[in-house]
Each structure stands twice: as structure tokens, then as C-alpha cells.
Scaffold this active site. Sequence first.
Site, mmCIF file in Angstrom:
data_model
loop_
_atom_site.group_PDB
_atom_site.id
_atom_site.type_symbol
_atom_site.label_atom_id
_atom_site.label_comp_id
_atom_site.label_asym_id
_atom_site.label_seq_id
_atom_site.Cartn_x
_atom_site.Cartn_y
_atom_site.Cartn_z
ATOM 1 N N LEU A 98 0.883 -1.215 -0.052
ATOM 2 C CA LEU A 98 -0.048 0.079 -0.024
ATOM 3 C C LEU A 98 0.755 1.039 -0.100
ATOM 4 O O LEU A 98 2.076 1.116 0.599
ATOM 5 C CB LEU A 98 -0.920 -0.085 1.223
ATOM 6 C CG LEU A 98 -2.016 -1.421 1.312
ATOM 7 C CD1 LEU A 98 -2.488 -1.568 2.545
ATOM 8 C CD2 LEU A 98 -3.200 -0.986 0.261
ATOM 9 N N ASN A 112 -2.717 -5.859 10.483
ATOM 10 C CA ASN A 112 -2.376 -6.830 9.490
ATOM 11 C C ASN A 112 -1.922 -8.195 10.591
ATOM 12 O O ASN A 112 -1.537 -7.974 11.624
ATOM 13 C CB ASN A 112 -1.082 -6.471 8.637
ATOM 14 C CG ASN A 112 -0.935 -7.328 7.766
ATOM 15 O OD1 ASN A 112 -1.749 -8.120 7.013
ATOM 16 N ND2 ASN A 112 0.493 -7.744 7.464
ATOM 17 N N HIS A 114 0.817 -11.298 10.114
ATOM 18 C CA HIS A 114 1.910 -11.712 9.297
ATOM 19 C C HIS A 114 2.416 -13.045 10.010
ATOM 20 O O HIS A 114 2.544 -13.130 11.263
ATOM 21 C CB HIS A 114 2.854 -10.703 9.396
ATOM 22 C CG HIS A 114 4.323 -11.035 8.693
ATOM 23 N ND1 HIS A 114 4.051 -11.007 7.176
ATOM 24 C CD2 HIS A 114 5.449 -11.620 9.070
ATOM 25 C CE1 HIS A 114 5.415 -11.314 6.765
ATOM 26 N NE2 HIS A 114 6.169 -11.726 7.975
ATOM 27 N N SER A 141 2.404 -12.642 13.888
ATOM 28 C CA SER A 141 2.510 -11.210 14.685
ATOM 29 C C SER A 141 1.479 -10.721 13.967
ATOM 30 O O SER A 141 0.732 -10.718 12.950
ATOM 31 C CB SER A 141 3.721 -10.572 14.237
ATOM 32 O OG SER A 141 4.910 -11.114 14.608
ATOM 33 N N ASP A 150 5.417 -4.578 6.864
ATOM 34 C CA ASP A 150 5.653 -5.612 7.953
ATOM 35 C C ASP A 150 6.292 -4.953 9.281
ATOM 36 O O ASP A 150 6.874 -5.766 10.165
ATOM 37 C CB ASP A 150 5.944 -6.994 7.565
ATOM 38 C CG ASP A 150 5.260 -7.581 6.459
ATOM 39 O OD1 ASP A 150 4.052 -7.403 6.887
ATOM 40 O OD2 ASP A 150 5.981 -8.262 5.763
HETATM 41 C C1 GRF Z 1 -1.845 -15.883 6.503
HETATM 42 O O1 GRF Z 1 -0.860 -16.748 6.816
HETATM 43 C C2 GRF Z 1 -1.577 -14.436 6.993
HETATM 44 O O2 GRF Z 1 -0.632 -14.573 8.210
HETATM 45 C C3 GRF Z 1 -0.929 -13.785 5.764
HETATM 46 O O3 GRF Z 1 -1.572 -14.454 4.669
HETATM 47 C C4 GRF Z 1 -2.032 -15.493 5.027
HETATM 48 C C5 GRF Z 1 -3.557 -15.552 4.742
HETATM 49 O O4 GRF Z 1 -4.151 -16.667 5.001
HETATM 50 N N1 GRF Z 1 -1.088 -12.387 5.744
HETATM 51 P P1 GRF Z 1 -5.773 -16.651 4.726
HETATM 52 O O5 GRF Z 1 -6.190 -16.157 3.399
HETATM 53 O O6 GRF Z 1 -6.587 -16.090 5.614
HETATM 54 O O7 GRF Z 1 -6.267 -17.999 4.704
#
Ligand code: GRF
Length: 206
Positions: A98, A112, A114, A141, A150
Site C-alpha cells: 500500500l 495486519n 503476518h 504477529s 510488516d
Molecule cells: C496468513 O498466513 C496471513 O498471516 C498472511 O496471509 C495468510 C492469509 O491466509 N498475511 P488466509 O487467506 O487468511 O487463509
Amino acid sequence: MAKDKPLPIVILISGSGSNLQSIIDSIAGNTLNAEICAVISNKANAFGIERAQKANIPIEVIEHSQYDGRECFDTELTRRIEKYQPELIVLAGFMRILSDDFVTHFYGKMINIHPSLLPKYRGLHTHQRVLEAGDSEHGLSIHYVSAKLDGGPIILQKKVPVLENDTESSLAERVLVQEHIAYPQVIQWFSEKRLQLINNQVILSQ
Ligand code: GRF
């Protein structure tokens, strides 16, 4: 005692939407007092769209290939988000970088999840990188979104062990189980107004 008004949220996705599903389920199970005003996807074929449809949640698709550059896309994304007046924007597997203006505009109101113990392993392929490094622990996280990818203030982390025979997918699965518990929990903290961001420090009140 009357229940407080549900926290209005908008969820941004690009893929499977398993985190979206955990939020839908937590609301249905009354452990999360929130209302998903809309799910926004930058991919028309994201499986998460089907999950949103099943739950009767309004869906917006904004395909980035239709926009002339990041700023144009982000302007449209801002317009669609603001239509719903959310108090919190939840990135759940939203695979777009973004622009700084967008992030600044929503700073403090956008989070978010991560799949790593930040600040370790920002960016992509975290499970693979953890295995390659031979780490004995991994995790997730949840953080405020800031201009640094991140890199925003961390709200919650959960650790999982790395097991001897782990593959990328077994490790990813173990992390996801924890993601699905942790993300609704953090959103509930917002709903209860327990989180504050003061001088980029996260404060969680009891
Ligand atoms: C997750 O592992 C999240 O941490 C990362 O992307 C993945 C998304 O998985 N940002 P989902 O689409 O919620 O199944």
C-alpha cells in the site's frame, strides 16, 4: 446489561480467506462483537469471496490490473473502504503493498496479520525461510500497518514450535491454527476499546 454496539470493520483479502472465516465464525459464536460491513478483494477469484457470500457480507472487488498505478488503485480502495465507515480495517492475507499516503491516512485504524515473529522474516515465504534457517520456533504477529512493510507497532505475537520433520505446509498449518485464534481476539480488544497507540507504542488496558 445491553451489549455494546458491534465494531464496524472492513476486511481486505486476496486469497483463501481462512482468517476471514475465523472472524465470521467468532462473530457467529458471540466471542467477537463486530460487524463485517464489507469484504474487499483485489482478486476476483479469491476463495474468500465465496466465504463472504455464504455469510451474506457485501463484497467489493477492485482488480489492481484495471488501475493505472498504485496511487489510482489506493484512491479507489480508500473510496470503497470509506463508503462503509469502518472503525477498523483488517488486512487478512491482502497481498498488495500500500502507498505511504494510504497507510498514513488510516494509521492507527488498520491492522495486519503476518506469519512470522516480527521483526524476523518480513515479506514473503516466511515458513520456508524459517526452515532454511533451522529456527526452533516460529509464529505470527499482529501489528498496526505503517509505511514500513510488516514493520508497524506489534499488538500480539504467538509462538509455535518448529518440529523436526516439518515441511513448509505442516508449519504453515500450525501457524494458521494460532492465527485463527489470535486475530479475532485482537479485533475483540478493539471492540472493547482496550487498545491505544501512543507515540507508536501499543498499550493494552485490562
Ligand atoms: C496468513 O498466513 C496471513 O498471516 C498472511 O496471509 C495468510 C492469509 O491466509 N498475511 P488466509 O487467506 O487468511 O487463509
